[in-house]
Design a protein around this motif. Sequence first.
Motif, short mmCIF file in Angstrom:
data_model
loop_
_atom_site.label_atom_id
_atom_site.label_comp_id
_atom_site.label_asym_id
_atom_site.label_seq_id
_atom_site.Cartn_x
_atom_site.Cartn_y
_atom_site.Cartn_z
N LEU A 156 0.92 -1.21 -0.10
CA LEU A 156 -0.13 0.16 0.51
C LEU A 156 1.21 1.41 -0.06
N ASN A 157 0.37 2.79 -0.61
CA ASN A 157 1.19 3.86 -0.64
C ASN A 157 2.54 3.98 -0.91
N ARG A 158 2.93 3.01 -2.76
CA ARG A 158 4.45 2.82 -2.43
C ARG A 158 5.39 3.87 -3.12
N PRO A 159 6.05 3.86 -2.48
CA PRO A 159 6.89 4.63 -2.48
C PRO A 159 7.14 5.15 -4.75
N THR A 160 7.33 6.39 -4.57
CA THR A 160 7.48 6.97 -6.13
C THR A 160 8.90 6.55 -6.63
N PRO A 161 9.67 6.29 -7.83
CA PRO A 161 10.76 5.98 -8.41
C PRO A 161 12.04 6.70 -7.75
N ASN A 162 12.08 8.24 -7.77
CA ASN A 162 12.87 8.78 -6.97
C ASN A 162 12.60 8.94 -5.62
N ARG A 163 11.59 8.48 -4.45
CA ARG A 163 12.24 8.10 -3.75
C ARG A 163 12.36 6.56 -3.18
N VAL A 164 12.66 5.80 -4.25
CA VAL A 164 13.77 5.34 -4.21
C VAL A 164 14.97 4.95 -4.35
N ARG A 165 14.86 5.93 -5.13
CA ARG A 165 16.66 6.71 -5.16
C ARG A 165 16.72 7.04 -4.66
N GLU A 166 16.19 7.81 -3.54
CA GLU A 166 16.41 8.98 -2.20
C GLU A 166 17.45 7.78 -1.00
N LEU A 167 16.17 6.63 -1.27
CA LEU A 167 16.20 5.75 -0.23
C LEU A 167 17.43 4.77 -0.15
N VAL A 168 18.11 4.23 -1.51
CA VAL A 168 18.80 3.60 -1.76
C VAL A 168 19.89 3.70 -0.61
N VAL A 169 20.18 5.44 -1.09
CA VAL A 169 21.80 6.09 -0.57
C VAL A 169 21.08 6.34 0.91
N ALA A 170 20.34 6.80 1.47
CA ALA A 170 20.05 6.42 2.66
C ALA A 170 20.39 5.57 3.36
N TRP A 171 19.34 4.58 2.47
CA TRP A 171 19.45 3.29 3.66
C TRP A 171 20.86 2.56 3.61
N GLY A 172 20.71 2.38 2.36
CA GLY A 172 22.38 2.29 1.80
C GLY A 172 23.29 2.61 3.15
N LYS A 173 23.24 3.92 4.02
CA LYS A 173 24.32 4.29 4.89
C LYS A 173 23.44 4.05 6.06
N GLN A 174 22.66 3.91 6.15
CA GLN A 174 21.98 3.96 7.85
C GLN A 174 22.16 2.34 7.86
N TYR A 175 22.05 1.83 6.97
CA TYR A 175 21.23 0.18 7.61
C TYR A 175 22.61 -1.14 6.43
N PRO A 176 23.83 -0.65 6.71
CA PRO A 176 25.39 -0.83 6.09
C PRO A 176 25.05 -2.03 4.81
N GLN A 177 23.48 -3.19 5.65
CA GLN A 177 24.45 -4.54 5.17
C GLN A 177 23.03 -4.81 4.07
N PHE A 178 22.11 -3.98 4.77
CA PHE A 178 20.50 -5.18 4.11
C PHE A 178 19.77 -3.46 3.52
N GLY A 179 20.05 -2.60 3.82
CA GLY A 179 19.47 -1.56 3.78
C GLY A 179 19.68 -0.72 1.43
N THR A 180 20.47 -1.01 1.05
CA THR A 180 20.06 -0.83 -0.20
C THR A 180 19.39 -1.88 -0.94
N VAL A 181 19.70 -2.86 -0.72
CA VAL A 181 18.54 -3.36 -0.82
C VAL A 181 17.44 -3.55 -1.12
N GLY A 182 17.13 -3.56 0.11
CA GLY A 182 15.62 -3.52 1.07
C GLY A 182 15.54 -2.20 0.10
N ALA A 183 16.07 -1.46 0.15
CA ALA A 183 15.12 0.32 -0.98
C ALA A 183 15.05 -0.34 -2.43
N LEU A 184 15.78 -1.21 -3.06
CA LEU A 184 15.25 -1.38 -4.65
C LEU A 184 14.03 -2.58 -4.27
N ASP A 185 13.77 -3.22 -3.55
CA ASP A 185 12.97 -4.54 -3.83
C ASP A 185 11.75 -4.36 -3.36
#
Length: 531
Positions: free
Chosen positions: A408-437
């Motif tokens: 529900l209420n899925r993020p936009t592609p640009n929001r996902v791009r932001e999270l790829v960067v932000a989560w990649g730093k905040q959650y080093p092992q799983f953040g980038t994969v989670g955002a792209l999922d």
Amino acid sequence: MTPVSTVVGMRRLLRARRGAAVAVAVSLVVAGCSPGLAANPRYATDSGARPQGATQTSDQPAGPPALEAPKNDLSWRDCTSRVFNSAGVEPLPGVRLDCASYDADLDPISGATGSVTIGVVRAISAQTPADAGPLVMTTGSDVPTSVRLPGWLARTGADVLASRPVVSVDRRGMGLSGALDCRDMFDRQEMFEQAQFQSGDDPVAALSTITMTATTNCTDTIAPGDSAYDNAHAAEDIERLRTTWDVPALALLGIGNGAQVALAYAGSHPNKVARLVLDSPLPLGIADEAATEQRVRGQQAALDAWADQCAASNCVLGSDPKAAVDALLTAARAGNGPGGASAAAVADAISVALAFPRGGRVDAANELALAIADAQSGNTNRLNNLINQAETLRHSDGQFVNGCSDALNRPTPNRVRELVVAWGKQYPQFGTVGALDMVKCLHWPSGATPKEPAGLEIPTLLLGVQNDPVVGNEGVAAVAATAINAGSPNRRVIWQGIGHGAVLYSECAVPPVTTYLDSGELPETDTYCPA
């Protein structure tokens, strides 16, 4: 299981086709209430206890509905060996599994005509009373319930059979419920690997192109039911089972996404619920980004807890197991993953190994450690087995369809791009994969939130896991608030271990469940179970 050499060869063949495929494509041009713990919770142990919020309680209603045996049962057939073997579990002496199926309306909510087949498995033992009302179990889209049931029985669940049968219900399009086959092999593999090996520097765009094709293929396959694979319709499949059985009310055990299905059932049929056990739940209306971040936080917590266990047991990775995981993931992100594996494949393999451990606590920790150590030395067999397990358990076409229908209420592609960067730093092992999922569901038709429960005149038993790599550990408090708002008192049983589903892995969590099922009465206090 498919031989490792065959799987690796298939991945190499698919990658060889990527360049041609890409060339052709180019040429064609809720601010909610979070209740705290009840006063004086009972601790099975007080080691490492971390509350998940306070429980508000009210007077328990007297006389919950009795559980009745089916008046009109299904046509069961023995499938003990087949189901145990499919789950990779040795059959249990004295336990019999029977399979059956029934037809449910394709879309009883919106009125699209047609039907779907729902597969169910019944577990009984020599001690199971013939006149006992069954427990209906669902793990939703997390893993087919027919796969989780044998593992539960082998670990902790066989005791439940002393008082009643357990009937597992697979979600439509998964497991024994007519498993879907709607993506081609190339798209399925690219989605699993998150299109890491596509050309270009925008992984969101590359993966979005793949998922658009997959979405079109799958919605065409399930038409006219492209909006009929969400939690609300899964709940109606359970209602069809109740009416087929001709019983007044059901006892429901929902685990993970299955807890959302059980909540949706309680929302649409509150007077048809006799017992409600919600293990590792998420709220019905949770947004895709929030649910994904909770999962990523759970993955990080599970990895930290595993690393502590691994180091404490003198595992082969030494005193810093997380450093070995980091090195493996860093190499995979650079295109040098073991056996050519993508970063997403390696991260999923680790997460699934943590979520669905095999053997005891120490054995499970050592199994993952050995796979990582072997991969570091160039032997990828163990890790490839874990990658195959993750792909089989968590990335089927039915899970793609059901999971996106629930998102529900899925993020936009640009929001996902932001999270790829932000989560990649905040959650080093799983953040980038989670955002792209989250990209996989961007093109799926938007769904609606199922109706929240109201007027629920039975108590609710909530279970949770401190380190859950599938849903995290924040859903228990939010769902406790949902139960309270529905008029249902609740208690909690929290397992402090690593995995998905407290009742599936903790012997301590089973007695409160069986007592509640038998009597309809909640434990006097919240309970913490040791890891």
